[in-house]
Scaffold this motif. Sequence first.
Motif, PDB file in Angstrom:
ATOM      1  N   ALA A   1       0.825  -1.199   0.000  1.00 38.12           N
ATOM      2  CA  ALA A   1       0.000   0.000   0.000  1.00 38.12           C
ATOM      3  C   ALA A   1       0.864   1.257   0.000  1.00 38.12           C
ATOM      4  O   ALA A   1       0.590   2.213  -0.738  1.00 38.12           O
ATOM      5  N   GLN A   2       1.928   1.251   0.795  1.00 39.41           N
ATOM      6  CA  GLN A   2       2.774   2.429   0.906  1.00 39.41           C
ATOM      7  C   GLN A   2       3.662   2.643  -0.314  1.00 39.41           C
ATOM      8  O   GLN A   2       4.150   3.745  -0.543  1.00 39.41           O
ATOM      9  N   LYS A   3       3.877   1.611  -1.109  1.00 41.05           N
ATOM     10  CA  LYS A   3       4.711   1.762  -2.305  1.00 41.05           C
ATOM     11  C   LYS A   3       4.023   2.631  -3.353  1.00 41.05           C
ATOM     12  O   LYS A   3       4.683   3.373  -4.079  1.00 41.05           O
ATOM     13  N   ALA A   4       2.713   2.566  -3.422  1.00 42.96           N
ATOM     14  CA  ALA A   4       1.986   3.374  -4.402  1.00 42.96           C
ATOM     15  C   ALA A   4       1.954   4.833  -3.965  1.00 42.96           C
ATOM     16  O   ALA A   4       1.924   5.140  -2.766  1.00 42.96           O
ATOM     17  N   ALA A   5       1.947   5.741  -4.929  1.00 43.50           N
ATOM     18  CA  ALA A   5       1.890   7.164  -4.609  1.00 43.50           C
ATOM     19  C   ALA A   5       0.614   7.513  -3.864  1.00 43.50           C
ATOM     20  O   ALA A   5       0.595   8.421  -3.027  1.00 43.50           O
ATOM     21  N   LEU A   6      -0.466   6.786  -4.136  1.00 44.75           N
ATOM     22  CA  LEU A   6      -1.742   7.052  -3.487  1.00 44.75           C
ATOM     23  C   LEU A   6      -1.845   6.393  -2.120  1.00 44.75           C
ATOM     24  O   LEU A   6      -2.818   6.594  -1.397  1.00 44.75           O
ATOM     25  N   GLY A   7      -0.857   5.567  -1.764  1.00 46.13           N
ATOM     26  CA  GLY A   7      -0.809   4.996  -0.432  1.00 46.13           C
ATOM     27  C   GLY A   7      -1.844   3.934  -0.145  1.00 46.13           C
ATOM     28  O   GLY A   7      -2.200   3.710   1.018  1.00 46.13           O
ATOM     29  N   ARG A   8      -2.334   3.253  -1.159  1.00 48.55           N
ATOM     30  CA  ARG A   8      -3.334   2.218  -0.944  1.00 48.55           C
ATOM     31  C   ARG A   8      -3.366   1.256  -2.123  1.00 48.55           C
ATOM     32  O   ARG A   8      -2.739   1.498  -3.154  1.00 48.55           O
TER      33      ARG A   8
ATOM     34  N   LEU B   1      -1.532   0.738 -20.872  1.00 50.97           N
ATOM     35  CA  LEU B   1      -2.149   1.744 -20.021  1.00 50.97           C
ATOM     36  C   LEU B   1      -1.922   1.328 -18.568  1.00 50.97           C
ATOM     37  O   LEU B   1      -2.515   0.368 -18.077  1.00 50.97           O
ATOM     38  N   THR B   2      -1.038   2.031 -17.895  1.00 54.42           N
ATOM     39  CA  THR B   2      -0.666   1.687 -16.526  1.00 54.42           C
ATOM     40  C   THR B   2      -1.647   2.315 -15.539  1.00 54.42           C
ATOM     41  O   THR B   2      -1.849   3.531 -15.548  1.00 54.42           O
ATOM     42  N   VAL B   3      -2.249   1.463 -14.716  1.00 59.46           N
ATOM     43  CA  VAL B   3      -3.205   1.923 -13.702  1.00 59.46           C
ATOM     44  C   VAL B   3      -2.718   1.373 -12.364  1.00 59.46           C
ATOM     45  O   VAL B   3      -3.206   0.363 -11.864  1.00 59.46           O
ATOM     46  N   ASP B   4      -1.723   2.036 -11.796  1.00 61.47           N
ATOM     47  CA  ASP B   4      -1.023   1.469 -10.640  1.00 61.47           C
ATOM     48  C   ASP B   4      -0.926   2.393  -9.440  1.00 61.47           C
ATOM     49  O   ASP B   4      -0.142   2.142  -8.515  1.00 61.47           O
ATOM     50  N   GLY B   5      -1.706   3.475  -9.442  1.00 60.92           N
ATOM     51  CA  GLY B   5      -1.662   4.388  -8.306  1.00 60.92           C
ATOM     52  C   GLY B   5      -0.325   5.083  -8.124  1.00 60.92           C
ATOM     53  O   GLY B   5      -0.014   5.589  -7.053  1.00 60.92           O
ATOM     54  N   GLY B   6       0.483   5.106  -9.176  1.00 57.93           N
ATOM     55  CA  GLY B   6       1.789   5.756  -9.118  1.00 57.93           C
ATOM     56  C   GLY B   6       2.932   4.851  -8.699  1.00 57.93           C
ATOM     57  O   GLY B   6       4.053   5.317  -8.492  1.00 57.93           O
TER      58      GLY B   6
END
Length: 266
Positions: A214-221, A248-253
């Motif tokens: 969760a913390q790895k993503a820019a959105l934190g989740r 198309l990357t959809v990975d929360g950053g």
Amino acid sequence: MNAPAPIDYSRLFRLDGRTAVVIGAGSGIGREAAHALAAQGAHVVVADYSRESAEATAAQISELGGVAEAYELNVLDDDAVEAAAERFGTAAALVFTAATNVRKRMDDYTLDEFDRVVNLNLRASFQLIRRFGARFAANGGGSIIGFASIRAQVVEPGQGVYAATKAGLVQLAKTAAAEYGPQGVRVNVVAPGVVETPLTAQIKANDEWYGAYAQKAALGRWARPDELAGAVVYLASDASSFVTGSTLTVDGGWTAIDGRFTPPAC
């Protein structure tokens, strides 16, 4: 060459009068994609290995006023894939999400496990792309949408075979885009980050592992399965009419961030 007709932006994402085949629609991302496509007016073929799961999703769509039919399909059965492509070859879009993973380091992998992951994630994808691609090309075009992963780009220990299959899918999609493009067939992949699906149940069961992801993503989740549905609608619709061979990357950053440490400001 004649210029394309002007775009009606109010209907850019609408799929009225079109059929979309969603493989793996019995659960998870596939189910949410099926709902989203139906909400935009598509007739959705809800295909899944489990007839019961396919019928459940189709029933949900119908209850919400959409149009859907259930279809049992084992993508590891070449004859069944050929039959599905023959039956639904006039569809406007194909979406396939079925995949599996065995999280083990390479030294611990058995060849049976290797074959199981490669056969479902890569071989089946190859068959779906080329069988439906040929039918779509013969019928004036269409959109093929596969599901890769951030693991096609970045890896970690224990993800070697899965990552290789997803990277392979990206390259298959690019090649298919080149080969079928002149006939109006677009081929793209969506690359999710971590999504709460049955495939990630092993990670969710470990609080430390779950929190680290969760913390790895820019959105934190983590992502919810429904947060991938918009990407599918986009790639299936006229909104992406000049998009092919793309990921198309959809990975929360996740893949935008360098490392897991935020240094102090300079």
